[in-house]
Write an enzyme that holds these catalytic residues in place. Structure first.
Site, PDB file in Angstrom:
ATOM      1  N   ASP A   1      20.052 106.059 -95.223  1.00 43.26           N
ATOM      2  CA  ASP A   1      21.065 107.113 -95.300  1.00 43.26           C
ATOM      3  C   ASP A   1      22.069 106.842 -96.421  1.00 43.26           C
ATOM      4  O   ASP A   1      22.506 105.702 -96.608  1.00 43.26           O
ATOM      5  CB  ASP A   1      21.807 107.175 -93.956  1.00 43.26           C
ATOM      6  CG  ASP A   1      22.774 108.337 -93.870  1.00 43.26           C
ATOM      7  OD1 ASP A   1      22.308 109.476 -93.755  1.00 43.26           O
ATOM      8  OD2 ASP A   1      24.001 108.100 -93.932  1.00 43.26           O
TER       9      ASP A   1
ATOM     10  N   GLU B   1       7.370  91.047 -96.262  1.00 42.66           N
ATOM     11  CA  GLU B   1       7.003  89.878 -95.442  1.00 42.66           C
ATOM     12  C   GLU B   1       5.961  90.244 -94.393  1.00 42.66           C
ATOM     13  O   GLU B   1       5.373  89.378 -93.777  1.00 42.66           O
ATOM     14  CB  GLU B   1       8.244  89.344 -94.702  1.00 42.66           C
ATOM     15  CG  GLU B   1       9.213  88.580 -95.581  1.00 42.66           C
ATOM     16  CD  GLU B   1      10.549  88.317 -94.860  1.00 42.66           C
ATOM     17  OE1 GLU B   1      10.638  88.530 -93.632  1.00 42.66           O
ATOM     18  OE2 GLU B   1      11.496  87.909 -95.574  1.00 42.66           O
TER      19      GLU B   1
HETATM   20  C1  NOJ Z   1      23.367 111.960 -94.802  1.00 42.27           C
HETATM   21  C2  NOJ Z   1      22.840 112.500 -93.513  1.00 42.27           C
HETATM   22  O1  NOJ Z   1      21.618 113.139 -93.742  1.00 42.27           O
HETATM   23  C3  NOJ Z   1      23.901 113.428 -92.966  1.00 42.27           C
HETATM   24  O2  NOJ Z   1      23.442 114.164 -91.860  1.00 42.27           O
HETATM   25  C4  NOJ Z   1      25.102 112.605 -92.612  1.00 42.27           C
HETATM   26  O3  NOJ Z   1      26.156 113.456 -92.194  1.00 42.27           O
HETATM   27  C5  NOJ Z   1      25.586 111.776 -93.804  1.00 42.27           C
HETATM   28  N1  NOJ Z   1      24.510 111.156 -94.531  1.00 42.27           N
HETATM   29  C6  NOJ Z   1      26.510 110.672 -93.334  1.00 42.27           C
HETATM   30  O4  NOJ Z   1      25.784 109.710 -92.609  1.00 42.27           O
END
Ligand code: NOJ
Length: 521
Positions: A199, A240
């Site tokens: 993310d 790994e």
């Molecule tokens: C990207 C994620 O896809 C989104 O849903 C989220 O609000 C933000 N990152 C923060 O984690």
């Protein structure tokens, strides 16, 4: 199952709270996913990416993680996750978990510890605690969800959160943060997951001086050079394992060369193609984005990905039905509710499905895309839950409209954390299951058909605003983005089409897969 499965996989995004609800509380759960694995097997996907399923106060629908090594009780238990991963493997489906390294929840043990400590205590150094400028926050950075990126705590210090205040940013200069995440990766890899989706992957490293954003200077928190070392370390961990685990990045960057750096052979394996997602329904623009994607990925030897939708963007059936079909995250809210022709959007979405599934690389399917679900744009304010809505004081409608739970049956009277529009009865899995003309049938055929495809693509000559390309073995895909029907090129067999073909003609907004005459079967 090849070692480099991620090079051509079809990956289905499960957004757990909205996929399938087994316990009847209106919120999806792992038991629901397990009960619907047959749907995913029949759809023909290779892997599931699970949006966050960890314990979370759900300030950002789970992207505020309180414990990276467990499952939120609303969704189930860790044992159920283990079973789910095993059962999916038995069906030949891999699992990818969502790792959120930029920030955690304000309910994470480390953050609670930091809040309980005094300024200067080393436990605060796992985050970004700073003194302000008099009554003002330490700098003028803004949160992606609106408002300042800093919140003050009772002792006067401020902490950084590039998203909601309930999502404090980790300090990746702190070695404890690095080793903690390496351990989290091992935890899930040991448990059997095949990869991770990372993310906000380009935002983790910050300028320690916390300088302001200045044109022409390196951004203080996006795509800092130091970010790459994190993923190099993660790649070493992924390697790994007997079957190396895959790293998939959420990297939103305008610069293709900077983007490709994340895909160098010792970093991530793949990353989402947001340029493609945002591209308007226009032949020249699509051809350019496909060419640019293939070229920038070739430099680093990484496979491209093809993405039309996800849990953050307006569903593409709705986008493709608008006058302006391009997607820009910054304009997402402003375009909300603009007139859309869903029949047109659906026709284009069907054609786009044949395009994305036949391009070389991996393809993503966001849950409900296989049903042709549109964005739900008329949710009432009371049910909206997205911090983008609440933090903008309602000015931004938020992302709930693409997160409405899937319709499994035509009976939509059961509880649902966001209400399903009555028109979704006709789009339900039950309604589409055995229907030859349905979106679901088309996706099944396309995902099955793409398994026979391998090797590069070559553009073929085609009329204006028509895209045509070949893959080795006599496969040709033609997409008509012009306003008039065009004749089909010479062919031996129509393999699949996104709409009906009248007398050898390909109607507008329609795609077809052909086997050509002059090539070996
Ligand atoms: C990207 C994620 O896809 C989104 O849903 C989220 O609000 C933000 N990152 C923060 O984690």
């Amino acid at each position: 199952m090849s070692h480099q499965w991620w090079r051509q996989a079809a990956i289905y995004q499960v957004y757990p709270r909205s996929f399938a609800d087994a316990d009847g509380d209106g919120i999806g759960d792992l038991a629901g996913v397990r009960a619907r694995l047959g749907h995913l097997r029949d759809l023909g996907i290779d892997a599931i990416w699970f949006s966050p399923w960890y314990p979370s106060p759900m300030a950002d629908a789970g992207y505020d993680v309180a414990d990276y090594r467990d499952i939120d009780p609303t969704f189930g238990t860790l044992d159920e996750a283990r079973e789910l991963i095993t059962e999916a493997h038995q069906l030949g489906i891999r699992s990818i978990v969502d790792v959120v390294p930029n920030h955690c929840s304000d309910q994470h043990e480390w953050f609670k510890e930091a809040l309980g400590a005094r300024p200067g205590d080393p436990v605060r150094d796992r985050f970004w605690f700073r003194t302000g400028r008099g009554p003002l926050p330490p700098n003028d950075w803004q949160s992606t969800f609106g408002g300042p990126a800093w919140t003050q705590v009772p002792d006067g210090e401020w902490y950084l959160h590039l998203f909601a205040p309930e999502q404090p940013d980790f300090n990746w200069d702190n070695p404890e943060v690095r080793s903690e995440f390496e351990d989290i990766l091992r935890f899930w890899f040991d448990l059997g997951v095949d990869g991770i989706r990372i993310d906000s992957a380009a935002m983790c490293v910050k300028d320690p001086e916390l300088g302001e954003i200045r044109e022409g200077e390196p951004h203080p928190y996006v795509d800092r050079d130091g970010t790459h070392e994190i993923y190099r370390a993660w790649r070493r961990i992924a390697e790994e394992y007997a079957e190396p685990r895959a790293l998939i990045g959420e990297v939103w960057l305008a610069d293709a060369e900077r983007f490709a750096r994340y895909l160098r052979p010792d970093e991530m394996h793949t990353a989402f193609n947001f340029d493609f997602l945002g591209c308007p329904w226009d032949a020249k623009a699509l051809r350019k984005v496909i060419d640019d994607t293939l070229a920038s990925h070739a430099v680093v030897g990484a496979p491209s990905t093809w993405v039309l939708s996800n849990h953050d963007v307006t569903r593409h059936v709705t986008r493709y039905g608008r006058a302006d079909t391009a997607f820009d995250f910054a304009l997402r809210g402003a375009r909300h509710g603009r007139p859309t022709d869903l029949a047109l959007g659906t026709r284009r979405a069907r054609a786009a499905a044949l395009l994305t599934t036949s391009l070389p690389g991996s393809v993503y399917v966001y849950q409900g895309e296989e049903l042709g679900l549109p964005e739900v744009e008329d949710l009432s304010d009371e049910v909206r839950d997205d911090p983008m809505y609440t933090r903008s004081g309602g000015a931004d409608p938020g992302r709930d409209g693409c997160r409405v739970p899937l319709p499994w049956s035509a009976d939509l009277t059961g509880p649902s954390w966001l209400p399903q529009p009555p028109s979704w009865a006709a789009l339900s899995v039950a309604a589409q299951q055995d229907h030859p003309g349905s979106m679901l049938t088309l996706y099944r055929a396309a995902l099955a058909g793409r398994r026979a495809l391998a090797g590069p693509m070559t553009w073929l000559e085609a009329p204006a605003d028509v895209l045509a390309f070949a893959r080795p073995g006599g496969f040709v895909c033609v997409i008509n983005l012009s306003a008039a029907a065009v004749p089909l090129p010479p062919h031996e067999q129509v393999l699949l089409s996104s709409g009906s073909l009248a007398e050898g003609q390909l109607p507008p907004d329609t795609a077809v897969w052909l086997r050509t005459i002059d090539s070996p079967a």
